[in-house]
Design a protein around this motif. Structure first.
Motif, PDB file in Angstrom:
ATOM      1  N   UNK A  47       0.894  -1.288   0.024  1.00 46.23           N
ATOM      2  CA  UNK A  47       0.022  -0.015   0.017  1.00 46.23           C
ATOM      3  C   UNK A  47       0.884   1.178   0.059  1.00 46.23           C
ATOM      4  N   UNK A  48       0.300   2.396  -0.781  1.00 45.23           N
ATOM      5  CA  UNK A  48       1.118   3.545  -0.670  1.00 45.23           C
ATOM      6  C   UNK A  48       1.220   4.002   0.676  1.00 45.23           C
ATOM      7  N   UNK A  49       2.447   4.889   1.176  1.00 48.80           N
ATOM      8  CA  UNK A  49       2.329   5.337   2.249  1.00 48.80           C
ATOM      9  C   UNK A  49       1.240   6.260   2.922  1.00 48.80           C
ATOM     10  N   UNK A  50       0.951   6.344   4.123  1.00 52.44           N
ATOM     11  CA  UNK A  50      -0.070   7.115   4.484  1.00 52.44           C
ATOM     12  C   UNK A  50       0.043   8.599   4.263  1.00 52.44           C
ATOM     13  N   UNK A  51      -0.867   9.596   3.966  1.00 53.79           N
ATOM     14  CA  UNK A  51      -0.391  11.009   3.729  1.00 53.79           C
ATOM     15  C   UNK A  51      -0.074  11.578   5.205  1.00 53.79           C
ATOM     16  N   UNK A  52       1.010  12.412   5.211  1.00 52.47           N
ATOM     17  CA  UNK A  52       1.274  13.035   6.409  1.00 52.47           C
ATOM     18  C   UNK A  52      -0.005  13.808   7.103  1.00 52.47           C
ATOM     19  N   UNK A  53      -0.055  13.989   8.433  1.00 54.17           N
ATOM     20  CA  UNK A  53      -1.088  14.588   9.234  1.00 54.17           C
ATOM     21  C   UNK A  53      -0.870  16.136   8.904  1.00 54.17           C
ATOM     22  N   UNK A  54      -2.173  16.684   8.876  1.00 55.05           N
ATOM     23  CA  UNK A  54      -2.018  18.038   8.558  1.00 55.05           C
ATOM     24  C   UNK A  54      -1.517  18.835   9.779  1.00 55.05           C
ATOM     25  N   UNK A  55      -0.689  19.700   9.437  1.00 49.64           N
ATOM     26  CA  UNK A  55       0.059  20.215  10.780  1.00 49.64           C
ATOM     27  C   UNK A  55      -1.018  21.276  11.585  1.00 49.64           C
ATOM     28  N   UNK A  56      -1.320  21.010  12.587  1.00 56.88           N
ATOM     29  CA  UNK A  56      -2.279  21.743  13.533  1.00 56.88           C
ATOM     30  C   UNK A  56      -1.623  23.017  13.967  1.00 56.88           C
ATOM     31  N   UNK A  57      -2.433  24.173  13.844  1.00 58.43           N
ATOM     32  CA  UNK A  57      -2.062  25.227  14.514  1.00 58.43           C
ATOM     33  C   UNK A  57      -1.975  25.018  15.970  1.00 58.43           C
ATOM     34  N   UNK A  58      -1.066  25.725  16.649  1.00 55.93           N
ATOM     35  CA  UNK A  58      -1.197  25.670  18.091  1.00 55.93           C
ATOM     36  C   UNK A  58      -2.154  26.583  18.457  1.00 55.93           C
TER      37      UNK A  58
END
Length: 176
Positions: A47-58
């Motif tokens: 399977x393709x690698x999982x997409x990176x998590x969206x960067x959360x704003x602090x």
């Protein structure tokens, strides 16, 4: 000068916590490791690698309000007296409406050492807090003992009958 130092210490602590949290949130995710090299052909597609998590704003730091010890006091358990200095009981609960507006106070009225007492509800506007500067000071109620004695007993989860001083009681739409 002490309150100013306290405010500065609280602000510094909040900023430090926010900075640490922001650094934790901004830390890069570990890179995915390459698939192991296999001698035999794979039996299933990789399977393709999982997409990176969206960067959360602090999160922004919480607001801080400092209230002086002389400017605010808790009221639960506080004695209530009439303007004629009659013992009216003590506040055991505060009633708010759905908007969070304080509407009434529940007073444990009558009895002796908790025996024979009953809870009644009085309109918040009938209470006076002017002489309250320490926990031992009582709150004044704009009603007399005879008026409060005639009030019906408060029962939780039933419509409230709120006793108010003349001109202070406003209807409460409880079927909303």
């Amino acid at each position: 000068m002490r309150p100013r130092i306290m405010v500065m210490l609280v602000a510094a602590a909040l900023l430090t916590c926010a900075g640490v949290r922001a650094a934790d949130d901004a830390a890069p995710a570990p890179a995915p490791s390459p698939p192991p090299v296999a001698e035999a052909p794979p039996t299933a597609p990789v399977p393709p690698p999982a997409p990176k998590e969206q960067a959360r704003e602090p999160s922004p730091p919480p607001s801080v309000t400092v209230i002086g010890a002389r400017d605010a006091h808790g009221i639960l358990g506080r004695d209530v007296r009439s303007s004629a200095n009659e013992d009216m009981g003590r506040i055991v609960d505060v009633i708010v409406d759905r908007d969070g507006k304080v509407r009434a106070a529940v007073i444990d009225f009558g009895g002796f050492l908790g025996v024979g007492s009953r809870k009644i509800v009085v309109d918040w506007n009938a209470l006076r807090f002017a002489g309250v500067s320490s926990k031992s000071d009582s709150i004044t109620l704009d009603l007399n003992k005879q008026q409060v004695s005639a009030a019906p007993e408060y029962k939780e989860d039933t419509p409230l009958i709120v006793l108010g001083a003349a001109g202070n009681l406003h209807p409460w739409d409880y079927e909303h």
